[in-house]
Write a protein that holds these residues in place. Structure first.
Motif, PDB file in Angstrom:
ATOM      1  N   TRP A 171       3.903   9.420   4.662  1.00 14.45           N
ATOM      2  CA  TRP A 171       2.214   8.839   5.342  1.00 14.45           C
ATOM      3  C   TRP A 171       2.433   7.953   6.386  1.00 14.45           C
ATOM      4  O   TRP A 171       1.909   7.509   7.207  1.00 14.45           O
ATOM      5  CB  TRP A 171       1.642   8.532   4.480  1.00 14.45           C
ATOM      6  N   ALA A 194       1.671   8.526   9.542  1.00 18.31           N
ATOM      7  CA  ALA A 194       0.193   8.535   9.982  1.00 18.31           C
ATOM      8  C   ALA A 194      -0.090   7.351  10.785  1.00 18.31           C
ATOM      9  O   ALA A 194      -1.345   7.606  10.796  1.00 18.31           O
ATOM     10  CB  ALA A 194      -0.130   8.460   8.835  1.00 18.31           C
ATOM     11  N   LYS A 195       0.866   6.713  10.426  1.00 18.96           N
ATOM     12  CA  LYS A 195      -0.126   5.184  11.642  1.00 18.96           C
ATOM     13  C   LYS A 195      -0.412   5.516  13.337  1.00 18.96           C
ATOM     14  O   LYS A 195       0.749   6.159  14.124  1.00 18.96           O
ATOM     15  CB  LYS A 195       0.669   3.777  11.009  1.00 18.96           C
ATOM     16  N   GLU A 204      -9.866   4.368  10.118  1.00 19.67           N
ATOM     17  CA  GLU A 204      -9.045   3.113   9.399  1.00 19.67           C
ATOM     18  C   GLU A 204      -9.141   3.332   7.769  1.00 19.67           C
ATOM     19  O   GLU A 204      -8.218   3.078   7.273  1.00 19.67           O
ATOM     20  CB  GLU A 204      -9.749   1.464   9.655  1.00 19.67           C
ATOM     21  N   LEU A 243      -7.157   5.939   6.284  1.00 18.77           N
ATOM     22  CA  LEU A 243      -5.769   6.234   6.566  1.00 18.77           C
ATOM     23  C   LEU A 243      -5.606   4.684   5.480  1.00 18.77           C
ATOM     24  O   LEU A 243      -4.087   4.525   4.851  1.00 18.77           O
ATOM     25  CB  LEU A 243      -5.211   5.254   7.876  1.00 18.77           C
ATOM     26  N   LEU A 286      -2.488   5.905   2.416  1.00 18.71           N
ATOM     27  CA  LEU A 286      -1.598   4.582   1.909  1.00 18.71           C
ATOM     28  C   LEU A 286      -1.177   4.238   1.075  1.00 18.71           C
ATOM     29  O   LEU A 286      -0.325   4.043  -0.048  1.00 18.71           O
ATOM     30  CB  LEU A 286      -1.810   4.285   3.394  1.00 18.71           C
TER      31      LEU A 286
END
Length: 78
Positions: free
Chosen positions: A74, A77-78, A55, A58, A62
């Motif tokens: 991006w 990418a979640k 997390e 990420l 972001l």
């Protein structure tokens, strides 16, 4: 050392690819050093993976993507 191990001890043919490969890795390459470096890299990568959560990575990806206007790339990418 490599010649003795590959050809005398294991009985491999010096003209064969297998014999040449075994002789190369025993004599030319320092296998202990290679294994030590491999273990060190695996250990460091394991420590990094344990300390940094997905997390958090990420979030930083972001955040930097918004600054460069590459958010849609991006977003997947979640």
């Amino acid at each position: 050392m490599g010649d003795w191990f590959a050809y005398a001890l294991l009985g491999l043919d010096p003209a064969s690819h297998l014999g040449q490969a075994v002789q190369f890795f025993v004599f030319v390459m320092d296998t202990a050093k290679i294994f030590f470096l491999l273990v060190a890299i695996i250990y460091v990568m394991g420590m990094l993976r344990a300390m940094v959560s997905p997390e958090r990575v990420l979030f930083h990806l972001l955040k930097s993507a918004r600054k460069r206007l590459t958010g849609p790339m991006w977003g997947k990418a979640k």
